[in-house]
Write a protein that holds these residues in place. Structure first.
Motif, mmCIF file in Angstrom:
data_model
loop_
_atom_site.group_PDB
_atom_site.id
_atom_site.type_symbol
_atom_site.label_atom_id
_atom_site.label_comp_id
_atom_site.label_asym_id
_atom_site.label_seq_id
_atom_site.Cartn_x
_atom_site.Cartn_y
_atom_site.Cartn_z
ATOM 1 N N GLY A 102 4.114 -23.999 -6.477
ATOM 2 C CA GLY A 102 3.302 -24.354 -5.326
ATOM 3 C C GLY A 102 3.481 -23.463 -4.119
ATOM 4 N N ILE A 103 4.424 -22.550 -4.156
ATOM 5 C CA ILE A 103 4.666 -21.643 -3.039
ATOM 6 C C ILE A 103 3.606 -20.538 -2.982
ATOM 7 N N ILE A 104 2.902 -20.313 -4.075
ATOM 8 C CA ILE A 104 1.958 -19.196 -4.159
ATOM 9 C C ILE A 104 0.930 -19.176 -3.031
ATOM 10 N N PRO A 105 0.227 -20.274 -2.725
ATOM 11 C CA PRO A 105 -0.773 -20.192 -1.651
ATOM 12 C C PRO A 105 -0.187 -19.835 -0.283
ATOM 13 N N PHE A 106 1.070 -20.172 -0.061
ATOM 14 C CA PHE A 106 1.693 -19.899 1.224
ATOM 15 C C PHE A 106 2.201 -18.462 1.337
ATOM 16 N N MET A 107 2.522 -17.851 0.206
ATOM 17 C CA MET A 107 3.127 -16.519 0.224
ATOM 18 C C MET A 107 2.206 -15.410 -0.281
ATOM 19 N N TYR A 108 1.036 -15.731 -0.780
ATOM 20 C CA TYR A 108 0.155 -14.752 -1.422
ATOM 21 C C TYR A 108 -0.227 -13.626 -0.458
ATOM 22 N N GLU A 109 -0.671 -13.974 0.741
ATOM 23 C CA GLU A 109 -1.103 -12.949 1.703
ATOM 24 C C GLU A 109 0.077 -12.111 2.197
ATOM 25 N N GLU A 110 1.215 -12.754 2.428
ATOM 26 C CA GLU A 110 2.405 -12.003 2.852
ATOM 27 C C GLU A 110 2.824 -11.019 1.767
ATOM 28 N N THR A 111 2.719 -11.459 0.514
ATOM 29 C CA THR A 111 3.057 -10.582 -0.605
ATOM 30 C C THR A 111 2.116 -9.387 -0.656
ATOM 31 N N LYS A 112 0.828 -9.632 -0.427
ATOM 32 C CA LYS A 112 -0.141 -8.527 -0.415
ATOM 33 C C LYS A 112 0.213 -7.501 0.653
ATOM 34 N N LYS A 113 0.590 -7.983 1.843
ATOM 35 C CA LYS A 113 0.988 -7.070 2.924
ATOM 36 C C LYS A 113 2.226 -6.274 2.526
ATOM 37 N N HIS A 114 3.196 -6.964 1.925
ATOM 38 C CA HIS A 114 4.432 -6.301 1.512
ATOM 39 C C HIS A 114 4.145 -5.215 0.468
ATOM 40 N N ILE A 115 3.306 -5.539 -0.504
ATOM 41 C CA ILE A 115 3.004 -4.584 -1.564
ATOM 42 C C ILE A 115 2.238 -3.390 -1.004
ATOM 43 N N ARG A 116 1.310 -3.645 -0.089
ATOM 44 C CA ARG A 116 0.590 -2.530 0.554
ATOM 45 C C ARG A 116 1.553 -1.622 1.297
ATOM 46 N N THR A 117 2.503 -2.213 2.009
ATOM 47 C CA THR A 117 3.492 -1.424 2.740
ATOM 48 C C THR A 117 4.320 -0.572 1.784
ATOM 49 N N VAL A 118 4.771 -1.180 0.703
ATOM 50 C CA VAL A 118 5.566 -0.444 -0.287
ATOM 51 C C VAL A 118 4.745 0.699 -0.891
ATOM 52 N N MET A 119 3.486 0.422 -1.205
ATOM 53 C CA MET A 119 2.631 1.459 -1.790
ATOM 54 C C MET A 119 2.365 2.585 -0.794
ATOM 55 N N ASN A 120 2.190 2.251 0.489
ATOM 56 C CA ASN A 120 2.000 3.278 1.509
ATOM 57 C C ASN A 120 3.231 4.157 1.646
ATOM 58 N N VAL A 121 4.395 3.538 1.621
ATOM 59 C CA VAL A 121 5.648 4.303 1.714
ATOM 60 C C VAL A 121 5.790 5.220 0.503
ATOM 61 N N LYS A 122 5.494 4.682 -0.696
ATOM 62 C CA LYS A 122 5.598 5.510 -1.906
ATOM 63 C C LYS A 122 4.625 6.678 -1.861
ATOM 64 N N SER A 123 3.411 6.438 -1.387
ATOM 65 C CA SER A 123 2.429 7.528 -1.339
ATOM 66 C C SER A 123 2.818 8.569 -0.297
ATOM 67 N N SER A 124 3.431 8.140 0.811
ATOM 68 C CA SER A 124 3.859 9.117 1.807
ATOM 69 C C SER A 124 5.079 9.898 1.326
ATOM 70 N N LEU A 125 5.920 9.278 0.502
ATOM 71 C CA LEU A 125 7.092 9.976 -0.025
ATOM 72 C C LEU A 125 6.741 10.906 -1.175
#
Length: 161
Positions: free
Chosen positions: A106-129
């Motif tokens: 049941g935590i999924i609806p509360f954390m889904y958007e935060e997870t998307k932001k986190h994954i985007r940040t990680v992907m941006n860092v990987k692409s810049s590296l």
């Protein structure tokens, strides 16, 4: 001949055959994309189930209850199976939160958007590296000063006190 997808006439010479049926080339391409998406979705669902069953709950789970939650999240919120899996991995793995028995996922609806932001940040860092290159490796030696015994410690004469 009639295209089974759009219900319009199609010439056999222009049609694309899939199985025993003939489709417009565009309809055939659309159908193959749908089948490919269906296969991807099935694979994502399998990975989500495996993660929940084997990793998260370690085979001690009420799967019908979990699958009811999964289908609710997919139908009501439009969440993808991969997104749900990544949300659980982020919440329990990355953030280090502990599992609470009987709460399901049941935590999924509360954390889904935060997870998307986190994954985007990680992907941006990987692409810049990806374009980052170390030009020259430098080795720096730091010598710590050694304690010298040049100073003599003055002794206190207890008798004079």
């Amino acid at each position: 001949m009639i295209c089974p997808d759009c219900k319009e006439h199609v010439l056999k010479s222009e049609a694309t055959q899939i199985g025993r049926r003939y489709f417009h080339p565009e309809c055939a391409e659309k159908r193959s994309k749908q089948e490919k998406n269906s296969d991807t979705e099935k694979q994502e669902l399998k990975e989500l189930k495996d993660y929940i069953y084997f990793d998260l709950y370690e085979k001690k789970v009420n799967m019908p209850f979990i699958m009811k939650q999964v289908s609710e999240f997919k139908n009501e919120y439009g969440y993808r199976y991969k997104g749900m899996e990544l949300t659980l991995r982020y919440f329990y793995g990355t953030l280090g939160n502990s599992m609470q028995e009987g709460h399901g996922i049941g935590i999924i609806p509360f954390m889904y958007e935060e997870t998307k932001k986190h994954i985007r940040t990680v992907m941006n860092v990987k692409s810049s590296l990806k374009d980052f290159e170390v030009k020259e490796e430098r080795v720096i030696e730091i010598n710590t000063p050694k304690k010298s015994d040049n100073k003599r410690i003055r002794r206190i004469d207890m008798d004079s006190l």
